[in-house]
Design a protein around this motif. Structure first.
Motif, PDB file in Angstrom:
ATOM      1  N   UNK A  45      -2.452  11.124  11.356  1.00  0.00           N
ATOM      2  CA  UNK A  45      -3.224   9.998  10.834  1.00  0.00           C
ATOM      3  C   UNK A  45      -4.716  10.228  10.952  1.00  0.00           C
ATOM      4  N   UNK A  46      -5.128  10.896  12.021  1.00  0.00           N
ATOM      5  CA  UNK A  46      -6.544  11.212  12.222  1.00  0.00           C
ATOM      6  C   UNK A  46      -6.629  12.588  12.868  1.00  0.00           C
ATOM      7  N   UNK A  47      -6.678  13.653  12.059  1.00  0.00           N
ATOM      8  CA  UNK A  47      -6.679  15.019  12.588  1.00  0.00           C
ATOM      9  C   UNK A  47      -8.061  15.453  13.063  1.00  0.00           C
ATOM     10  N   UNK A  48      -8.083  16.525  13.832  1.00  0.00           N
ATOM     11  CA  UNK A  48      -9.349  17.075  14.322  1.00  0.00           C
ATOM     12  C   UNK A  48     -10.128  17.775  13.222  1.00  0.00           C
ATOM     13  N   UNK A  49      -9.437  18.345  12.236  1.00  0.00           N
ATOM     14  CA  UNK A  49     -10.117  19.106  11.191  1.00  0.00           C
ATOM     15  C   UNK A  49      -9.612  18.683   9.822  1.00  0.00           C
ATOM     16  N   UNK A  50     -10.413  18.990   8.806  1.00  0.00           N
ATOM     17  CA  UNK A  50     -10.059  18.624   7.433  1.00  0.00           C
ATOM     18  C   UNK A  50     -10.575  19.701   6.492  1.00  0.00           C
ATOM     19  N   UNK A  51      -9.780  20.043   5.512  1.00  0.00           N
ATOM     20  CA  UNK A  51     -10.137  21.075   4.536  1.00  0.00           C
ATOM     21  C   UNK A  51     -11.284  20.599   3.646  1.00  0.00           C
ATOM     22  N   UNK A  52     -12.318  21.445   3.509  1.00  0.00           N
ATOM     23  CA  UNK A  52     -13.465  21.087   2.657  1.00  0.00           C
ATOM     24  C   UNK A  52     -13.551  21.962   1.408  1.00  0.00           C
ATOM     25  N   UNK A  53     -12.491  22.728   1.138  1.00  0.00           N
ATOM     26  CA  UNK A  53     -12.495  23.597  -0.039  1.00  0.00           C
ATOM     27  C   UNK A  53     -12.110  22.831  -1.307  1.00  0.00           C
ATOM     28  N   UNK A  54     -12.551  23.384  -2.418  1.00  0.00           N
ATOM     29  CA  UNK A  54     -12.139  22.906  -3.739  1.00  0.00           C
ATOM     30  C   UNK A  54     -11.739  24.129  -4.564  1.00  0.00           C
ATOM     31  N   UNK A 102     -20.866  13.198   6.595  1.00  0.00           N
ATOM     32  CA  UNK A 102     -20.710  13.266   8.054  1.00  0.00           C
ATOM     33  C   UNK A 102     -21.631  12.256   8.744  1.00  0.00           C
ATOM     34  N   UNK A 103     -22.862  12.178   8.273  1.00  0.00           N
ATOM     35  CA  UNK A 103     -23.814  11.247   8.886  1.00  0.00           C
ATOM     36  C   UNK A 103     -23.430   9.796   8.642  1.00  0.00           C
ATOM     37  N   UNK A 104     -22.857   9.510   7.481  1.00  0.00           N
ATOM     38  CA  UNK A 104     -22.372   8.144   7.209  1.00  0.00           C
ATOM     39  C   UNK A 104     -21.217   7.796   8.150  1.00  0.00           C
ATOM     40  N   UNK A 105     -20.318   8.739   8.366  1.00  0.00           N
ATOM     41  CA  UNK A 105     -19.228   8.525   9.323  1.00  0.00           C
ATOM     42  C   UNK A 105     -19.775   8.295  10.729  1.00  0.00           C
ATOM     43  N   UNK A 106     -20.786   9.086  11.075  1.00  0.00           N
ATOM     44  CA  UNK A 106     -21.392   8.967  12.400  1.00  0.00           C
ATOM     45  C   UNK A 106     -22.045   7.596  12.578  1.00  0.00           C
ATOM     46  N   UNK A 107     -22.659   7.093  11.544  1.00  0.00           N
ATOM     47  CA  UNK A 107     -23.292   5.765  11.603  1.00  0.00           C
ATOM     48  C   UNK A 107     -22.253   4.691  11.899  1.00  0.00           C
ATOM     49  N   UNK A 124     -14.169  12.928  29.621  1.00  0.00           N
ATOM     50  CA  UNK A 124     -14.532  12.930  28.216  1.00  0.00           C
ATOM     51  C   UNK A 124     -13.480  13.532  27.306  1.00  0.00           C
ATOM     52  N   UNK A 125     -13.601  13.230  26.044  1.00  0.00           N
ATOM     53  CA  UNK A 125     -12.787  13.839  24.993  1.00  0.00           C
ATOM     54  C   UNK A 125     -13.521  13.647  23.677  1.00  0.00           C
ATOM     55  N   UNK A 126     -13.036  14.304  22.633  1.00  0.00           N
ATOM     56  CA  UNK A 126     -13.670  14.100  21.342  1.00  0.00           C
ATOM     57  C   UNK A 126     -12.635  14.057  20.234  1.00  0.00           C
ATOM     58  N   UNK A 127     -13.029  13.417  19.136  1.00  0.00           N
ATOM     59  CA  UNK A 127     -12.228  13.358  17.917  1.00  0.00           C
ATOM     60  C   UNK A 127     -13.066  13.922  16.784  1.00  0.00           C
ATOM     61  N   UNK A 128     -12.426  14.208  15.664  1.00  0.00           N
ATOM     62  CA  UNK A 128     -13.091  14.931  14.596  1.00  0.00           C
ATOM     63  C   UNK A 128     -13.979  14.090  13.705  1.00  0.00           C
ATOM     64  N   UNK A 129     -14.991  14.750  13.154  1.00  0.00           N
ATOM     65  CA  UNK A 129     -15.737  14.216  12.024  1.00  0.00           C
ATOM     66  C   UNK A 129     -15.548  15.195  10.869  1.00  0.00           C
ATOM     67  N   UNK A 130     -15.462  14.664   9.654  1.00  0.00           N
ATOM     68  CA  UNK A 130     -15.146  15.485   8.494  1.00  0.00           C
ATOM     69  C   UNK A 130     -16.053  15.115   7.320  1.00  0.00           C
ATOM     70  N   UNK A 131     -16.139  15.973   6.312  1.00  0.00           N
ATOM     71  CA  UNK A 131     -16.931  15.652   5.117  1.00  0.00           C
ATOM     72  C   UNK A 131     -16.167  14.798   4.109  1.00  0.00           C
ATOM     73  N   UNK A 132     -15.409  13.828   4.618  1.00  0.00           N
ATOM     74  CA  UNK A 132     -14.750  12.816   3.800  1.00  0.00           C
ATOM     75  C   UNK A 132     -14.983  11.462   4.467  1.00  0.00           C
ATOM     76  N   UNK A 133     -14.823  10.403   3.726  1.00  0.00           N
ATOM     77  CA  UNK A 133     -15.016   9.056   4.255  1.00  0.00           C
ATOM     78  C   UNK A 133     -13.948   8.759   5.310  1.00  0.00           C
ATOM     79  N   UNK A 134     -14.377   8.485   6.539  1.00  0.00           N
ATOM     80  CA  UNK A 134     -13.456   8.226   7.646  1.00  0.00           C
ATOM     81  C   UNK A 134     -13.429   6.756   8.050  1.00  0.00           C
ATOM     82  N   UNK A 135     -13.846   5.878   7.172  1.00  0.00           N
ATOM     83  CA  UNK A 135     -13.920   4.451   7.522  1.00  0.00           C
ATOM     84  C   UNK A 135     -12.594   3.928   8.051  1.00  0.00           C
ATOM     85  N   UNK A 136     -11.514   4.172   7.322  1.00  0.00           N
ATOM     86  CA  UNK A 136     -10.215   3.647   7.752  1.00  0.00           C
ATOM     87  C   UNK A 136      -9.750   4.326   9.038  1.00  0.00           C
ATOM     88  N   UNK A 137      -9.986   5.640   9.166  1.00  0.00           N
ATOM     89  CA  UNK A 137      -9.578   6.371  10.371  1.00  0.00           C
ATOM     90  C   UNK A 137     -10.296   5.851  11.604  1.00  0.00           C
TER      91      UNK A 137
END
Length: 392
Positions: free
Chosen positions: A1-10, A269-274, A361-374
């Motif tokens: 549902x919320x992975x650490x990594x996401x494919x950014x290829x096209x 990524x920055x929008x997700x971070x915000x 501590x721990x961390x979760x992923x940020x990706x170059x896709x909209x993560x609002x729902x995640x």
């Protein structure tokens, strides 16, 4: 549902691979040269040297210190933070350099600049700073210390491509910077890395070290160039004890395509971070890494406000059951990893902040896709977990 990594290829990356296949040139060649030129231009630096991984970028950049006019010699010391990646430190072992570990700032998670000066000795020759998870280290004081004590500055920028300190890109603030293009990073060529520098001497050393230590890829203006060698030997003349960490043409071709869309991916990524900040900056149980507008947001770090390793472990197990992948923050406290015994440190470093982050501590992923729902779902599960804890 919320992975650490996401494919950014096209399809563009696939097409670039096919172009390389059709060219029948696979070893390091024109695609790599083009990628290096574009990368250097993008990050406003004179030189970029592509290698086969971010770890190799660290290896070559650190090894190059051995061959400068102001050389770092076996037994000399290099200041390092207590949190980084294993291959930030491993080259120091193989080259005979001595790491001097400095604790992190508990909020920034980067090296605590106020602790550095007390660790500088007559043997100190460099500071190896890590820009952790997209956040720049505090370079104003670091650079002043480098000037005061005549030290080299190397940036491990593998997790912070696109981040800036004030108006200057990370990876360009010192003698050299390193970048990683692994699958989970800001751009990906599957594996791959880059070294950046404005210093011609350092550049020439890296170029030679990258490919066997030979003369072949150097021009006649290089300080390493041996004008006495004849044409028959020139292509196979070894001037440094080098390595072979050359990238292949696929790396260059894919990197060129990834670089074209880097700005748009960083914007996402920055929008997700915000949104992440909005959801967690006032959390009752967890605190997050300090941030600023020039943060490039590699991943999202969360740390328990109170020391409770057992609670952290219960939380990540709970999140796992909900389909949310987590991992330690980089290496955690690197000095707690078993490999540290090989460095023969005179005493165990006192790194209480790094230890706290390691244990809580721990961390979760940020990706170059909209993560609002995640992210909203992630926050919901965090709140649910702590509500249950309060009721116990």
């Amino acid at each position: 549902m919320y992975p650490l990594i996401h494919d950014s290829w096209s399809q563009k990356e696939i097409e670039s691979i096919n172009r390389v296949i059709k060219s029948n040139r696979f070893s390091m060649g024109p695609q790599i040269a083009d990628f290096e030129e574009k990368f250097a231009k993008k990050f406003r630096v004179k030189y970029a040297i592509c290698v086969n991984s971010g770890s190799s970028a660290n290896l070559i950049a650190i090894a190059a210190l051995r061959f400068l006019k102001k050389a770092v010699m076996p037994g000399d010391e290099i200041i390092v933070p207590a949190i980084g990646w294993s291959t930030t430190y491993s080259p120091l072992f193989y080259l005979g350099f001595k790491p001097v570990f400095v604790d992190i700032n508990a909020k920034s998670l980067n090296i605590d600049v106020d602790l550095i000066e007390n660790q500088i000795s007559k043997k100190t020759k460099a500071i190896l700073a890590v820009n952790l998870l997209g956040k720049s280290a505090e370079y104003k004081k670091i650079k002043l210390l480098c000037q005061k004590y005549n030290l080299h500055l190397i940036e491990d920028n593998c997790e912070s491509m696109g981040a800036k300190y004030q108006s200057q890109y990370n990876g360009t603030l010192g003698l050299a910077g390193t970048f990683s293009f692994f699958y989970s990073h800001h751009i990906t060529t599957i594996e791959g890395g880059m070294i950046t520098t404005n210093d011609r001497q350092f550049y020439d050393i890296c170029i030679s070290l990258r490919a066997h230590g030979w003369l072949r890829n150097l021009d006649e203006s290089s300080h390493l160039y041996d004008k006495n060698v004849d044409d028959f030997r020139r292509m196979f003349w070894f001037v440094l004890p080098g390595f072979n960490v050359r990238p292949i043409e696929f790396t260059g071709a894919i990197g060129i395509e990834q670089l074209k869309k880097f700005d748009s991916m960083l914007k996402i990524r920055r929008a997700n971070h915000k949104l992440f900040i909005k959801l967690f900056e006032n959390d009752k149980y967890l605190y997050i890494q300090d941030y600023e507008k020039n943060h490039s947001s590699f991943s999202f770090a969360l740390i328990l406000r109170k020391n409770n390793n057992n609670l952290r472990n219960k939380l990540i197990e709970y999140l796992k059951k909900k389909g949310i992948e987590t991992r330690p923050i980089a290496s955690g406290n690197i000095t707690r990893n078993p490999f540290i015994k090989y460095f023969n440190l005179p005493k165990k470093p006192n790194c209480k902040n790094a230890n706290f982050v390691d244990m809580n501590g721990f961390m979760v992923g940020n990706h170059p896709i909209d993560l609002t729902s995640n992210l909203k779902l992630f926050k919901k599960h965090i709140d649910s977990f702590f509500e249950k804890i309060e009721k116990v």
